[in-house]
Motif scaffolding. Structure first.
Motif, PDB file in Angstrom:
ATOM      1  N   ASP A  10       0.862  -1.201   0.090  1.00 16.39           N
ATOM      2  CA  ASP A  10       0.153  -0.269  -0.150  1.00 16.39           C
ATOM      3  C   ASP A  10       1.064   1.231  -0.171  1.00 16.39           C
ATOM      4  OD1 ASP A  10       0.875  -0.054   2.411  1.00 16.39           O
ATOM      5  OD2 ASP A  10      -0.899   0.334   3.525  1.00 16.39           O
ATOM      6  N   GLU A  20      -3.277   3.859  -4.356  1.00 19.91           N
ATOM      7  CA  GLU A  20      -3.484   4.491  -4.227  1.00 19.91           C
ATOM      8  C   GLU A  20      -4.696   5.782  -5.147  1.00 19.91           C
ATOM      9  OE1 GLU A  20      -0.040   7.504  -3.622  1.00 19.91           O
ATOM     10  OE2 GLU A  20       0.671   5.375  -1.865  1.00 19.91           O
ATOM     11  N   THR A  48      -9.262  -2.779   3.684  1.00 20.33           N
ATOM     12  CA  THR A  48      -7.658  -2.991   3.897  1.00 20.33           C
ATOM     13  C   THR A  48      -7.726  -2.464   5.032  1.00 20.33           C
ATOM     14  OG1 THR A  48      -8.413  -0.974   2.722  1.00 20.33           O
ATOM     15  CG2 THR A  48      -7.241  -2.435   1.005  1.00 20.33           C
ATOM     16  N   LYS A 102      -8.161   1.031   5.376  1.00 20.71           N
ATOM     17  CA  LYS A 102      -8.044   2.115   4.607  1.00 20.71           C
ATOM     18  C   LYS A 102      -9.447   2.769   4.340  1.00 20.71           C
ATOM     19  CE  LYS A 102      -3.522   2.685   2.878  1.00 20.71           C
ATOM     20  NZ  LYS A 102      -2.957   2.734   1.440  1.00 20.71           N
TER      21      LYS A 102
END
Length: 183
Positions: A81, A107, A180, A182
Motif C-alpha cells: 500500500d 492510491e 484493507t 484504509k
C-alpha cells in the motif's frame, strides 16, 4: 572489506617487491613470502565473496495485510500500500503457499503496468477497478522484464500463484470484495 581495486593494488605492490628482491632474496624466503601472500589474498577475498553471495537486490519491507473475497474464498493477503512495498512486491520469493497472494493499492485509479524483475515464481495478476471489478487476468513469468499493462484504469492488482484464478473459476468481469483497513 577488500574489493577488486584493493586486490589489484596488492598484486602490483607484490610484483614490485618481487622485482626489487628477485636477485637478492634467497629462494626459500621467496617461497615463504609467496605462500603468505597467497593465503592473505584468499582470506582477503573470502569476506567479499561471502558478502556478495548473501547480498540481494531485494530490500526488506514490512507488508500490511488485507482481506479479499474472491472465487468463493476469503483470503488474507499481503498488502502493498505504499511506494516501497509496491516496488518490492514478491521479489526474491522462491515459493508462495497455495492461497497466498499480494494486493497492490495504486492510491488512485490509473492504467498500470507490472513486471517480474527479481520475482522467481510464476504469477497471475488480476487488475481491479475501484468498484472491485476484475478488468484483466494476465500470466507473468519469472524474471521477465516485459511490462504487463492493465487494459483500463484500475486501483488494485492482485497477484496469486499462476493458475489460481482459473482453478477457482475467477474470470474477467467478476467482482472482488477488498477490505484493507484504509478509508
Amino acid at each position: 572489506m577488500l574489493n577488486l581495486k584493493h586486490l589489484l593494488s596488492f598484486a602490483f605492490l607484490f610484483a614490485g617487491i618481487h622485482r626489487a628482491f628477485k636477485r637478492t632474496m634467497p629462494w626459500r624466503i621467496k617461497q615463504k613470502l609467496a605462500v603468505v601472500l597467497t593465503v592473505f589474498s584468499v582470506i582477503a577475498v573470502m569476506p567479499s565473496a561471502t558478502a556478495q553471495s548473501a547480498k540481494t537486490d531485494v530490500p526488506t519491507v514490512v507488508f500490511n495485510s488485507a482481506v479479499v473475497e474472491v472465487g468463493g474464498k476469503k483470503l488474507t493477503v499481503e498488502f502493498a500500500d505504499n511506494w516501497d512495498s509496491r516496488a518490492q512486491g514478491l521479489m526474491g520469493r522462491e515459493s508462495m503457499c497455495a492461497d497466498c497472494g499480494m494486493l497492490f493499492d495504486f492510491e488512485h485509479s490509473r492504467r498500470v503496468s507490472m513486471w517480474m524483475k527479481n520475482t522467481l515464481i510464476p504469477l497471475d495478476v488480476a487488475f481491479i477497478t475501484r468498484k472491485g471489478v476484475i478488468t484483466d487476468i494476465k500470466q507473468m513469468q519469472p524474471l521477465d522484464l516485459t511490462s504487463v499493462p492493465s487494459s483500463k484504469r484500475v486501483l488494485y492488482a492482485l497477484e496469486m500463484n499462476q493458475g489460481w484464478f482459473e482453478k477457482h473459476g475467477v474470470k474477467e468481469g467478476d467482482k472482488i470484495i477488498i477490505k484493507t483497513g484504509k478509508k
